[in-house]
Design a protein around this motif. Structure first.
Motif, mmCIF file in Angstrom:
data_model
loop_
_atom_site.group_PDB
_atom_site.id
_atom_site.type_symbol
_atom_site.label_atom_id
_atom_site.label_comp_id
_atom_site.label_asym_id
_atom_site.label_seq_id
_atom_site.Cartn_x
_atom_site.Cartn_y
_atom_site.Cartn_z
ATOM 1 N N THR A 5 0.878 -1.158 0.000
ATOM 2 C CA THR A 5 0.000 0.000 0.000
ATOM 3 C C THR A 5 0.922 1.216 0.000
ATOM 4 N N GLN A 122 -10.631 3.521 2.358
ATOM 5 C CA GLN A 122 -10.096 2.311 2.994
ATOM 6 C C GLN A 122 -10.632 1.059 2.300
ATOM 7 N N THR A 139 -1.341 9.157 7.269
ATOM 8 C CA THR A 139 -1.624 9.363 8.698
ATOM 9 C C THR A 139 -2.943 8.724 9.128
ATOM 10 N N THR A 140 -3.999 8.873 8.327
ATOM 11 C CA THR A 140 -5.334 8.435 8.753
ATOM 12 C C THR A 140 -5.903 7.292 7.914
ATOM 13 N N PHE A 142 -4.401 5.110 5.582
ATOM 14 C CA PHE A 142 -3.595 3.879 5.649
ATOM 15 C C PHE A 142 -2.384 4.096 6.550
ATOM 16 N N PRO A 143 -2.604 4.169 7.865
ATOM 17 C CA PRO A 143 -1.448 4.393 8.749
ATOM 18 C C PRO A 143 -0.436 3.247 8.694
ATOM 19 N N GLU A 144 -0.883 2.068 8.193
ATOM 20 C CA GLU A 144 0.030 0.917 8.125
ATOM 21 C C GLU A 144 0.698 0.773 6.758
ATOM 22 N N ALA A 145 0.503 1.755 5.877
ATOM 23 C CA ALA A 145 1.086 1.645 4.522
ATOM 24 C C ALA A 145 2.585 1.372 4.613
ATOM 25 N N GLU A 146 3.067 0.491 3.740
ATOM 26 C CA GLU A 146 4.491 0.128 3.776
ATOM 27 C C GLU A 146 5.367 1.222 3.169
ATOM 28 N N LYS A 148 5.472 5.374 2.362
ATOM 29 C CA LYS A 148 4.828 6.683 2.542
ATOM 30 C C LYS A 148 5.771 7.779 2.048
ATOM 31 N N ASP A 202 6.714 8.145 9.737
ATOM 32 C CA ASP A 202 7.529 7.215 8.955
ATOM 33 C C ASP A 202 7.493 7.506 7.452
#
Ligand code: CDP
Length: 234
Positions: A5, A122, A139-140, A142-146, A148, A202
């Motif tokens: 992502t 999402q 930040t909101t 896809f906070p888990e995006a690999e 950024k 990140d």
């Protein structure tokens, strides 16, 4: 190969959309322009008399109308650009006008609008293999995006690029007006209460003031390759 992502955030007219679209094409991912979704909601508000003279929005009526606002995307046609659909109508050209640009940030500051669109975004990204650009993707949404990326450039350079873009699209606008709009949107987007424009901790910053499109793409592909090989070795 693992499908990531990818979140690309940054200031208005920083070239995010062009770079996100090109990257998605190069790596065979789906591209979603989240700004187009805020713009489509803004067009709906304008067409239904929900925007006052000073860009004050009838947020109650707009929030109540959200279930009736269907936003979709038509795959890229011969122009290579994905077209945005509002209740089935192609609004790609209308959503890029200065009229929409002038009202979009107040609309995007309404918490109900954000909630609604973030959920849609999402859902679109559930399966990975997506590049999405906007203000709050890393930040909101896809906070888990690999991967950024946070894109920045000076307001003057961004205005210069937007003027050229509007000219090419056949809807020319004066440099001063565009610069003023960019600065005002930066201000509203960075100071709103819900999901303000911020660099995710990140995220990697890309300042593209002095970068060509090709250099930018090389930089992105390199970052993408390093993240993929790291993900596969772990
Ligand atoms: O094309 P440009 O970079 O100028 O803007 P855009 O990406 O089309 O976004 C238009 C406006 O929508 C922004 O100025 C924000 O107010 C809002 N937006 C947002 O709040 N959150 C997003 N994820 C994307 C856009």
């Amino acid at each position: 190969m693992k499908r990531l992502t990818i979140a690309i955030d940054g200031y208005s007219s920083s070239g995010k959309s062009t770079m996100a679209r090109e990257l998605a094409k190069r790596i065979g991912y789906v591209y979603i322009d989240s700004g187009a979704m805020y713009r489509a909601v803004t067009l709906y508000a304008l067409e239904h008399g929900m925007v006052g003279e000073n860009q004050e929005i009838d947020s109650e009526r707009l929030s109540a109308s959200l279930p009736e606002i269907r936003i979709g995307f038509e795959p890229a046609g011969p122009d290579g650009i994905q077209h945005t659909l509002l209740n089935g109508r192609d609004v790609e050209k209308e959503i890029r006008t200065m009229e929409v640009s002038s009202s979009v940030s107040p609309v995007a500051a309404i918490p109900e609008v954000r909630n609604h669109l973030v959920k849609l975004q999402q859902a679109l990204g559930e399966e990975g293999g997506i590049v999405m650009d906007g203000r709050d993707i890393g930040t909101t949404v896809f906070p888990e995006a690999e991967m950024k990326v946070f894109v920045d450039a000076s307001a003057e350079e961004r205005a210069r690029r937007r003027v050229l873009e509007l000219q090419e699209k056949g809807t020319p606008a004066a440099y001063d007006k565009v610069l003023e709009n960019i600065k005002e949107r930066d201000r509203i987007d960075s100071t709103r209460a819900v999901s303000p424009l911020r660099k995710a901790k990140d995220a990697v910053t890309l300042n593209n003031d002095r970068m060509s499109r090709e250099e930018q793409m090389e930089w992105l592909i390199e970052l993408y390759n390093s993240i993929v090989s790291h993900a596969e070795n772990n």
